[in-house]
Write a protein that holds these residues in place. Structure first.
Motif, PDB file in Angstrom:
ATOM      1  N   ALA A 203       4.088  42.485  -5.331  1.00 37.59           N
ATOM      2  CA  ALA A 203       4.967  43.198  -4.399  1.00 37.59           C
ATOM      3  C   ALA A 203       6.405  43.190  -4.920  1.00 37.59           C
ATOM      4  O   ALA A 203       7.103  44.207  -4.894  1.00 37.59           O
ATOM      5  CB  ALA A 203       4.885  42.550  -3.022  1.00 37.59           C
ATOM      6  N   LEU A 204       6.834  42.044  -5.452  1.00 39.11           N
ATOM      7  CA  LEU A 204       8.200  41.939  -5.989  1.00 39.11           C
ATOM      8  C   LEU A 204       8.375  42.825  -7.224  1.00 39.11           C
ATOM      9  O   LEU A 204       9.394  43.489  -7.394  1.00 39.11           O
ATOM     10  CB  LEU A 204       8.512  40.489  -6.378  1.00 39.11           C
ATOM     11  N   ALA A 205       7.362  42.843  -8.097  1.00 37.40           N
ATOM     12  CA  ALA A 205       7.467  43.600  -9.338  1.00 37.40           C
ATOM     13  C   ALA A 205       7.494  45.108  -9.073  1.00 37.40           C
ATOM     14  O   ALA A 205       8.001  45.880  -9.889  1.00 37.40           O
ATOM     15  CB  ALA A 205       6.297  43.259 -10.262  1.00 37.40           C
ATOM     16  N   PHE A 206       6.945  45.505  -7.929  1.00 34.59           N
ATOM     17  CA  PHE A 206       6.925  46.928  -7.588  1.00 34.59           C
ATOM     18  C   PHE A 206       8.134  47.334  -6.734  1.00 34.59           C
ATOM     19  O   PHE A 206       8.449  48.516  -6.626  1.00 34.59           O
ATOM     20  CB  PHE A 206       5.624  47.278  -6.837  1.00 34.59           C
ATOM     21  N   ALA A 207       8.790  46.360  -6.128  1.00 38.22           N
ATOM     22  CA  ALA A 207       9.920  46.673  -5.243  1.00 38.22           C
ATOM     23  C   ALA A 207      11.150  47.012  -6.066  1.00 38.22           C
ATOM     24  O   ALA A 207      11.295  46.551  -7.201  1.00 38.22           O
ATOM     25  CB  ALA A 207      10.211  45.481  -4.351  1.00 38.22           C
ATOM     26  N   LYS A 208      12.040  47.770  -5.484  1.00 35.93           N
ATOM     27  CA  LYS A 208      13.307  48.052  -6.157  1.00 35.93           C
ATOM     28  C   LYS A 208      14.098  46.750  -6.223  1.00 35.93           C
ATOM     29  O   LYS A 208      13.988  45.909  -5.331  1.00 35.93           O
ATOM     30  CB  LYS A 208      14.071  49.088  -5.341  1.00 35.93           C
ATOM     31  N   GLY A 209      14.870  46.559  -7.278  1.00 41.55           N
ATOM     32  CA  GLY A 209      15.637  45.323  -7.455  1.00 41.55           C
ATOM     33  C   GLY A 209      16.610  45.093  -6.308  1.00 41.55           C
ATOM     34  O   GLY A 209      16.893  46.010  -5.535  1.00 41.55           O
ATOM     35  N   GLY A 210      17.116  43.855  -6.205  1.00 46.23           N
ATOM     36  CA  GLY A 210      17.988  43.472  -5.099  1.00 46.23           C
ATOM     37  C   GLY A 210      19.173  44.400  -4.884  1.00 46.23           C
ATOM     38  O   GLY A 210      19.430  44.856  -3.778  1.00 46.23           O
TER      39      GLY A 210
END
Ligand code: HEC
Ligand code: HEC
Ligand code: HEC
Length: 357
Positions: free
Chosen positions: A264-271
């Motif tokens: 999920a983190l790897a697919f989410a847009k960065g912070g």
């Protein structure tokens, strides 16, 4: 009374003056005239060895890091094997190894580099770490050729395991018949040691650029810097091609709950707005990605987590594009790092553009 005090003051000044003159004379005799014999064939004056060694022991005990700095995985076989690989090229000549004696010439050093077979009985892990990272002044014991401290722990792991290690075990864990890189990176770069990155998933551009960064110190690693200092510059291109030509093999691992969170983190847009998702640069991505970016698919989780932690703390370095990773990792929590590492490690080992999930 006053007279007495005055006399007393004068005496003190006279004694101090005489001492200064004597000290100066001794310095002139030792430094200038050469009265002190620097020959390593004769031991030190009585008491000097004791004073130097005691200073060394107290200094180490005073400065060693706290016990809480010792990593949990210190005594794992992979840490021991990585430490042994480095020890063979950087330490064995002076200290010997199981079944490998020190040379006659090394035994003439003053102080003589001791056999380290029983060293773990004398020093605890943080103390050994401090000695290996800092070296020992005026003794011939060199300091670590990198600033970062985490890559010293495998050496400590090896020194702890060396006690009672048979020559056969030593031979087996440091076997380099496959060529120098295979001691740590395994056959064809398919490292089985989770502390050492596999090279078969990487591109020629990325390998060549990483080796150049190790050589000029822009990527800080005492272990790979030692390797590069012994590798002729002309071999870099050939080695980069050799490992890049290997087709990665292996299968995906059933993703754990942690790996799912990492996905999920790897697919989410960065912070922040300026940081794209991990997968835009590391895959899986529908379009070709810049080959100077490393593939992470099937890479060992402990290695991935270590590199992300180094970046977050500002110690990783790398090639020209490394700046992108400082931004991508600066706000990651420990838990997010573990999750991202678990996700990429669970993928089928693949080159960058073949990464799939
Ligand atoms: C050029 C020779 C040389 C090399 C290479 C070398 N050492 Fe040493 N080392 C020494 C000498 C000499 C001493 C003894 C210093 C003293 O007693 O004052 C020493 C002491 C030590 C000690 C403390 C031993 C004790 O009993 O107090 C440790 C631990 C150690 N070395 C580890 C290493 C490791 C690990 C490496 C490789 C990364 C290494 N050394 C490379 C020369 C060397
Ligand atoms: C003593 C063990 C050892 C030996 C020998 C060794 N390596 Fe390494 N290598 C490592 C470790 C540990 C790392 C990770 C270093 C870091 O934290 O940057 C590494 C990192 C690398 C990387 C970077 C990989 C990445 O994913 O960024 C490349 C490329 C590499 N090594 C190539 C080589 C080549 C080519 C050789 C032989 C000439 C070699 N290594 C020999 C231990 C070793
Ligand atoms: C804008 C592009 C970009 C983004 C976004 C990005 N990376 Fe990277 N990443 C790079 C580049 C470039 C490197 C290689 C840097 C070097 O060594 O020169 C790299 C290297 C790495 C490495 C080291 C691999 C190795 O073999 O040593 C890891 C681990 C990594 N990235 C994980 C991530 C994760 C996790 C994210 C998302 C949080 C992420 N990256 C986001 C560009 C990016």
């Amino acid at each position: 009374m006053r007279l007495l005090r005055e006399l007393h003051g004068r005496t003190v000044i006279a004694i101090a003056g005489a001492a200064a003159v004597l000290g100066l004379a001794a310095a002139v005799l030792i430094v200038g005239v050469g009265l002190f014999n620097v020959s390593a064939r004769h031991g030190h004056w009585p008491g000097v060895t004791w004073a130097m060694h005691t200073t060394f022991e107290s200094s180490v005990a005073f400065r060693a890091p706290p016990k809480s700095a010792v990593p949990d995985n210190l005594d794992t076989p992979d840490m021991v094997a990585l430490g042994a690989g480095h020890y063979k090229s950087a330490c064995m000549e002076c200290h010997g190894a199981p079944g490998v004696p020190r040379s006659a010439t090394v035994q003439q050093m003053l102080p003589e580099p001791p056999s380290l077979a029983l060293v773990a009985d004398h020093w605890n892990a943080p103390e050994m770490h401090w000695i290996i990272h800092n070296g020992i002044k005026m003794s011939g014991m060199p300091g670590w050729p990198a600033d970062r401290k985490d890559d010293v722990w495998p050496l400590v792991a090896f020194l702890r395991a060396q006690k009672g290690m048979t020559p056969d075990t030593w031979e087996a864990i440091t076997d380099d018949t496959e060529g120098g890189c295979a001691v740590c990176h395994g056959r064809n770069g398919v490292s089985e040691n989770v502390q050492v990155p596999r090279l078969d998933i990487l591109s020629e551009e990325y390998i060549a650029q990483s080796l150049a960064a190790y050589r000029d110190g822009t990527r800080d690693s005492g272990i790979m810097y030692e390797v590069m200092s012994q590798l002729p510059a002309a071999s870099v291109e050939r080695l980069a091609r050799t490992f890049a030509d290997v087709s990665p093999e292996g299968t995906a691992i059933e993703p754990s709950e942690l790996a799912e969170q990492g996905r999920a983190l790897a697919f989410a847009k960065g912070g922040s707005q300026s940081v794209p998702a991990c997968r835009a640069c590391h895959g899986p991505w529908p379009e070709p990605i810049n080959p100077a970016f490393p593939s992470l698919a099937g890479q060992h989780a402990p290695y991935l987590a270590q590199q992300l932690t180094l970046w977050r703390e500002g110690n990783r370095g790398g090639g020209r594009a490394a700046e992108l990773m400082f931004k991508a990792s600066k706000d990651l929590t420990d838990r997010e790092i573990e999750a991202l590492a678990a996700y990429y490690a669970s993928l089928e080992p693949a080159k960058l553009d073949d990464t799939a999930d």
